[in-house]
Write a protein that holds these residues in place. Structure first.
Motif, mmCIF file in Angstrom:
data_model
loop_
_atom_site.group_PDB
_atom_site.id
_atom_site.type_symbol
_atom_site.label_atom_id
_atom_site.label_comp_id
_atom_site.label_asym_id
_atom_site.label_seq_id
_atom_site.Cartn_x
_atom_site.Cartn_y
_atom_site.Cartn_z
ATOM 1 N N TYR A 61 -5.985 -0.817 0.666
ATOM 2 C CA TYR A 61 -4.671 -0.277 1.032
ATOM 3 C C TYR A 61 -4.501 1.094 0.388
ATOM 4 N N LYS A 62 -4.141 2.082 1.206
ATOM 5 C CA LYS A 62 -3.969 3.450 0.710
ATOM 6 C C LYS A 62 -2.584 3.965 1.059
ATOM 7 N N ASN A 63 -2.018 4.727 0.140
ATOM 8 C CA ASN A 63 -0.815 5.501 0.417
ATOM 9 C C ASN A 63 -0.926 6.811 -0.365
ATOM 10 N N TYR B 74 4.134 0.259 -1.921
ATOM 11 C CA TYR B 74 3.831 -0.815 -0.976
ATOM 12 C C TYR B 74 5.016 -1.779 -0.868
ATOM 13 N N HIS C 266 7.340 -2.404 2.491
ATOM 14 C CA HIS C 266 7.317 -3.729 3.117
ATOM 15 C C HIS C 266 8.552 -4.568 2.783
ATOM 16 N N GLU D 115 -4.187 -7.579 2.522
ATOM 17 C CA GLU D 115 -4.759 -6.281 2.894
ATOM 18 C C GLU D 115 -5.902 -5.941 1.952
ATOM 19 N N GLU E 223 -5.014 4.098 -4.012
ATOM 20 C CA GLU E 223 -5.551 2.945 -3.291
ATOM 21 C C GLU E 223 -5.557 1.704 -4.180
#
Length: 116
Positions: A33-35, A85, A89, A30, A39
């Motif tokens: 990737y942000k949450n 992350y 996942h 990825e 990032e």
């Protein structure tokens, strides 16, 4: 306008970093990737590990090397994003590493295990 130019330069740096990492046999999973914690520029796999990569670009070293911008505060933020992350996942027990790719004055440098 400066903010737009910095964004373009940053995006170009990340593209160069991805190409560089692919040549070193990283598998890019990825990008950007942000949450809710922040990032991570690149998430990749290498040697059975998940590698979270921060990319830093500078045109000159007048204000120090790019890696110096990855201070303790930035490291802690990246670790929080990475932890979230891994949980999302279902890879929480996966071995991980944190690398930094520096782009400085036309040169690319990789620092593996830049922090833990």
């Amino acid at each position: 306008m400066t903010k737009v130019l910095n964004k373009i330069k940053g995006d170009c740096g990340e593209i160069l970093a991805q190409k560089f990492l692919r040549k070193l046999k990283y598998k890019i999973i990825e990008t950007n990737y942000k949450n809710k914690f922040g990032e991570i520029d690149i998430i990749a796999q290498k040697d059975g590990k998940i590698v979270f990569v921060e990319v830093k670009s500078r045109e000159t070293s007048a204000f120090g090397r790019p890696i110096e911008a990855v201070d303790l505060n930035k490291q802690n933020k990246i670790k929080k994003v990475a932890e979230f992350y891994l949980i999302l996942h279902n890879q929480y027990y996966q071995e991980v590493r944190f690398d930094v790719v520096e782009l400085l004055d036309g040169e690319i440098t990789l620092t593996e295990n830049a922090f833990q």
